[in-house]
Enzyme design. Structure first.
Site, short mmCIF file in Angstrom:
data_model
loop_
_atom_site.label_atom_id
_atom_site.label_comp_id
_atom_site.label_asym_id
_atom_site.label_seq_id
_atom_site.Cartn_x
_atom_site.Cartn_y
_atom_site.Cartn_z
N ASP A 15 -45.18 22.59 -38.58
CA ASP A 15 -44.81 23.82 -37.87
C ASP A 15 -44.75 24.93 -38.93
O ASP A 15 -44.75 24.65 -40.13
CB ASP A 15 -43.44 23.66 -37.19
CG ASP A 15 -42.99 24.93 -36.48
OD1 ASP A 15 -43.84 25.64 -35.93
OD2 ASP A 15 -41.78 25.23 -36.50
N SER A 16 -44.68 26.15 -38.46
CA SER A 16 -44.52 27.26 -39.40
C SER A 16 -43.14 27.22 -40.06
O SER A 16 -42.94 27.84 -41.10
CB SER A 16 -44.70 28.58 -38.65
OG SER A 16 -43.83 28.62 -37.54
N CYS A 78 -46.30 23.46 -33.38
CA CYS A 78 -46.15 24.92 -33.41
C CYS A 78 -47.04 25.46 -32.30
O CYS A 78 -48.26 25.20 -32.29
CB CYS A 78 -46.60 25.45 -34.77
SG CYS A 78 -46.67 27.24 -34.88
N ASN A 79 -46.45 26.18 -31.37
CA ASN A 79 -47.25 26.71 -30.25
C ASN A 79 -48.29 27.69 -30.74
O ASN A 79 -49.42 27.71 -30.25
CB ASN A 79 -46.33 27.41 -29.25
CG ASN A 79 -45.50 26.42 -28.46
OD1 ASN A 79 -45.91 25.98 -27.40
ND2 ASN A 79 -44.34 26.04 -28.98
N GLU A 158 -33.75 31.13 -35.94
CA GLU A 158 -33.80 30.88 -37.39
C GLU A 158 -32.44 31.19 -38.03
O GLU A 158 -32.07 30.58 -39.02
CB GLU A 158 -34.88 31.75 -38.04
CG GLU A 158 -36.28 31.24 -37.88
CD GLU A 158 -36.60 30.08 -38.82
OE1 GLU A 158 -36.10 30.06 -39.95
OE2 GLU A 158 -37.34 29.18 -38.40
N CYS A 192 -42.46 28.28 -27.40
CA CYS A 192 -42.28 28.45 -28.84
C CYS A 192 -41.30 27.35 -29.25
O CYS A 192 -40.29 27.13 -28.56
CB CYS A 192 -41.70 29.83 -29.12
SG CYS A 192 -41.18 30.04 -30.83
N HIS A 194 -39.08 27.18 -31.32
CA HIS A 194 -37.71 27.60 -31.63
C HIS A 194 -36.83 27.72 -30.38
O HIS A 194 -35.62 27.70 -30.48
CB HIS A 194 -37.73 28.97 -32.31
CG HIS A 194 -38.15 28.91 -33.74
ND1 HIS A 194 -39.41 28.51 -34.11
CD2 HIS A 194 -37.48 29.18 -34.88
CE1 HIS A 194 -39.49 28.56 -35.44
NE2 HIS A 194 -38.34 28.97 -35.92
N1 DGL Z 1 -43.29 27.82 -34.49
C1 DGL Z 1 -43.78 29.01 -33.85
C2 DGL Z 1 -44.24 28.67 -32.43
O1 DGL Z 1 -43.93 27.63 -31.89
C3 DGL Z 1 -42.74 30.10 -33.78
C4 DGL Z 1 -42.38 30.71 -35.11
C5 DGL Z 1 -43.48 31.53 -35.73
O2 DGL Z 1 -43.80 32.62 -35.24
O3 DGL Z 1 -43.99 31.06 -36.73
O4 DGL Z 1 -44.95 29.44 -31.85
#
Ligand code: DGL
Length: 275
Positions: A15-16, A78-79, A158, A192, A194
């Protein structure tokens, strides 16, 4: 491919940042004997506000790092990366199977509310590409889909600010941008990784009859089915090992990631890697 040896390799997840730990948690529950290796690209977070070219480049680098460690399946938790870079990742990782979270999320939504009206809360990049709209409409022609970019909710999660008025106020402000009839859908999709942490905040703003779905548990089901089909389920009887990697900030990763994972993490549990 040597099946016996490949079976013992971990599942790679990236994931990011720490949000993908919600998917990791679901994978651990569904596949408790699998070893898991997670990479949070915290140095480059957020992906959601970046250009598609940058997101694809970051995602391919993160996936390449996991591939070098030796994995048998990649879960793109990560979406944003799933929406932008799934094809590029599949090409790069071939013949390794690659699973994203958008299609499982769409499947969960259509199952929960067939022919329903869906509201997708996601990042700018995911919304710009209409990723959920396409995935839902491919499964259910009669569904109606509204997508809403809610970048500030990523920062809120976050920061670990998961309750209180601030989240409710921010979400109301985003919803104010929608027509009245779109604000109370049959189904809200947490598009997302998060956002599952903000489930209570989101529930406080929408109608009681609206169902809230995320992609974590459906992604775990899809991953388990893929491994089973390929004969790659780990047959060890001990609980699987967990390796956590990040590209920056072990202390922050431990603090916030612990909330996502639902257990205490120490900075020593996280290995910092350079991509
Ligand atoms: N993990 C990202 C998602 O699921 C959200 C956080 C980001 O923007 O990196 O889209």
């Amino acid at each position: 491919m040597n099946i016996a040896r490949t079976k013992n390799l971990p599942i790679g997840i990236f994931d990011s940042g720490v949000g993908g730990l919600t998917v990791l948690k679901a994978l651990r529950e569904a596949l408790p004997n699998e070893d898991l290796i997670y990479l949070g690209d915290t140095a480059r977070l957020p992906y959601g506000t970046k250009s598609p070219a940058s997101i694809a480049r970051y995602a391919c680098r993160a996936a390449g790092h996991l591939q070098e460690q030796g994995i048998k399946l990649l879960v793109v938790a990560c979406n944003t990366a799933s929406a932008v870079a799934l094809d590029a990742l599949r090409e790069q990782m071939h013949p390794l199977p690659v699973i994203g979270v958008v299609e499982p999320g769409a499947m969960a939504a259509v199952k929960a509310r067939p022919r329903g009206s869906h509201l997708v809360l996601a990042t700018e990049a995911t919304v710009r590409l209409g990723a959920y709209r396409h995935a839902i409409e491919a499964l259910d022609e009669e569904a109606s889909v509204t997508e809403l970019a809610c970048e500030l909710l990523v920062s809120l999660a976050e920061e670990g600010w998961l309750d209180g008025d601030i989240g409710v106020d921010i979400l109301r402000r985003y919803l104010d941008g929608l027509d009245d009839d779109r604000r109370q859908p049959d189904c809200v999709i947490l598009g997302c990784t998060h956002f599952p942490l903000l489930r209570d905040t989101i529930a406080a703003v929408i109608d009681d009859a609206t169902v809230i779905v995320d992609s974590a548990s459906t992604t775990a089901v899809v991953a388990a089915a893929a491994l089973s089909d390929l004969g790659l389920l780990n047959t060890q009887t001990e609980p699987g090992a967990l390796t956590l990697l990040a590209t920056d900030g072990a202390t922050r990763f431990a603090r916030v990631g612990g909330q996502f994972l639902g257990e205490d993490l120490s900075p020593d549990d996280i290995r910092i890697v350079d991509l």
